[in-house]
Scaffold this motif. Structure first.
Motif, PDB file in Angstrom:
ATOM      1  N   SER A  76       0.829  -1.205   0.000  1.00 56.28           N
ATOM      2  CA  SER A  76       0.000   0.000   0.000  1.00 56.28           C
ATOM      3  C   SER A  76       0.861   1.252   0.000  1.00 56.28           C
ATOM      4  O   SER A  76       2.006   1.246   0.456  1.00 56.28           O
ATOM      5  CB  SER A  76      -0.913   0.009   1.230  1.00 56.28           C
ATOM      6  OG  SER A  76      -0.157   0.258   2.394  1.00 56.28           O
ATOM      7  N   THR A  77       0.305   2.327  -0.497  1.00 60.45           N
ATOM      8  CA  THR A  77       1.026   3.596  -0.511  1.00 60.45           C
ATOM      9  C   THR A  77       1.251   4.096   0.911  1.00 60.45           C
ATOM     10  O   THR A  77       2.251   4.758   1.180  1.00 60.45           O
ATOM     11  CB  THR A  77       0.270   4.655  -1.325  1.00 60.45           C
ATOM     12  OG1 THR A  77      -1.063   4.774  -0.829  1.00 60.45           O
ATOM     13  CG2 THR A  77       0.225   4.288  -2.796  1.00 60.45           C
ATOM     14  N   LEU A  78       0.343   3.756   1.813  1.00 57.47           N
ATOM     15  CA  LEU A  78       0.489   4.152   3.211  1.00 57.47           C
ATOM     16  C   LEU A  78       1.697   3.464   3.845  1.00 57.47           C
ATOM     17  O   LEU A  78       2.490   4.097   4.554  1.00 57.47           O
ATOM     18  CB  LEU A  78      -0.783   3.806   3.994  1.00 57.47           C
ATOM     19  CG  LEU A  78      -0.855   4.284   5.427  1.00 57.47           C
ATOM     20  CD1 LEU A  78      -0.794   5.807   5.477  1.00 57.47           C
ATOM     21  CD2 LEU A  78      -2.133   3.797   6.074  1.00 57.47           C
ATOM     22  N   GLU A  79       1.861   2.194   3.566  1.00 63.75           N
ATOM     23  CA  GLU A  79       3.007   1.444   4.091  1.00 63.75           C
ATOM     24  C   GLU A  79       4.317   1.995   3.524  1.00 63.75           C
ATOM     25  O   GLU A  79       5.297   2.171   4.243  1.00 63.75           O
ATOM     26  CB  GLU A  79       2.866  -0.038   3.747  1.00 63.75           C
ATOM     27  CG  GLU A  79       3.942  -0.912   4.329  1.00 63.75           C
ATOM     28  CD  GLU A  79       3.769  -2.390   4.001  1.00 63.75           C
ATOM     29  OE1 GLU A  79       4.747  -3.137   4.212  1.00 63.75           O
ATOM     30  OE2 GLU A  79       2.687  -2.792   3.552  1.00 63.75           O
ATOM     31  N   ALA A  98       4.812   5.042   2.378  1.00 59.95           N
ATOM     32  CA  ALA A  98       5.030   6.368   2.961  1.00 59.95           C
ATOM     33  C   ALA A  98       5.596   6.255   4.370  1.00 59.95           C
ATOM     34  O   ALA A  98       6.465   7.041   4.759  1.00 59.95           O
ATOM     35  CB  ALA A  98       3.721   7.155   2.975  1.00 59.95           C
ATOM     36  N   ASP A  99       5.131   5.273   5.130  1.00 58.78           N
ATOM     37  CA  ASP A  99       5.633   5.068   6.495  1.00 58.78           C
ATOM     38  C   ASP A  99       7.112   4.689   6.479  1.00 58.78           C
ATOM     39  O   ASP A  99       7.894   5.214   7.276  1.00 58.78           O
ATOM     40  CB  ASP A  99       4.810   3.989   7.202  1.00 58.78           C
ATOM     41  CG  ASP A  99       5.225   3.809   8.643  1.00 58.78           C
ATOM     42  OD1 ASP A  99       5.280   4.819   9.373  1.00 58.78           O
ATOM     43  OD2 ASP A  99       5.505   2.655   9.046  1.00 58.78           O
ATOM     44  N   LYS A 152       9.270   5.460   4.186  1.00 58.55           N
ATOM     45  CA  LYS A 152      10.025   6.641   3.768  1.00 58.55           C
ATOM     46  C   LYS A 152      10.148   7.648   4.906  1.00 58.55           C
ATOM     47  O   LYS A 152      11.200   8.284   5.066  1.00 58.55           O
ATOM     48  CB  LYS A 152       9.368   7.294   2.553  1.00 58.55           C
ATOM     49  CG  LYS A 152       9.561   6.487   1.281  1.00 58.55           C
ATOM     50  CD  LYS A 152       8.943   7.185   0.093  1.00 58.55           C
ATOM     51  CE  LYS A 152       9.184   6.436  -1.196  1.00 58.55           C
ATOM     52  NZ  LYS A 152       8.627   7.156  -2.355  1.00 58.55           N
ATOM     53  N   LYS A 153       9.100   7.779   5.725  1.00 58.86           N
ATOM     54  CA  LYS A 153       9.163   8.688   6.876  1.00 58.86           C
ATOM     55  C   LYS A 153      10.187   8.199   7.893  1.00 58.86           C
ATOM     56  O   LYS A 153      10.949   8.998   8.442  1.00 58.86           O
ATOM     57  CB  LYS A 153       7.789   8.797   7.550  1.00 58.86           C
ATOM     58  CG  LYS A 153       6.830   9.680   6.817  1.00 58.86           C
ATOM     59  CD  LYS A 153       5.494   9.734   7.553  1.00 58.86           C
ATOM     60  CE  LYS A 153       4.450  10.447   6.729  1.00 58.86           C
ATOM     61  NZ  LYS A 153       3.147  10.420   7.401  1.00 58.86           N
TER      62      LYS A 153
END
Length: 56
Positions: free
Chosen positions: A31-34, A36-37, A39-40
């Motif tokens: 997922s894009t959320l995973e 993004a996490d 990368k953060k």
């Protein structure tokens, strides 16, 4: 733990996260959320390395 060894550990974590991000970007089910996490987390570690490197 000395400051330089702490920075080295952070660099290892940053490298490991880089590899995870690359794998996740190629995987169709991530997922894009995973992503993004990941990368953060990588960015936070990079900022910490930079901050600590200024103190050396």
């Amino acid at each position: 733990m000395s400051l330089s060894s702490h920075i080295e550990e952070l660099k290892k974590k940053h490298h490991a996260l880089s590899e995870k991000v690359e794998v996740a970007q190629r995987a169709p089910g991530v997922s894009t959320l995973e992503l993004a996490d990941l990368k953060k987390q990588k960015l936070k570690i990079k900022e910490e390395i930079e901050r600590l490197s200024m103190d050396v």
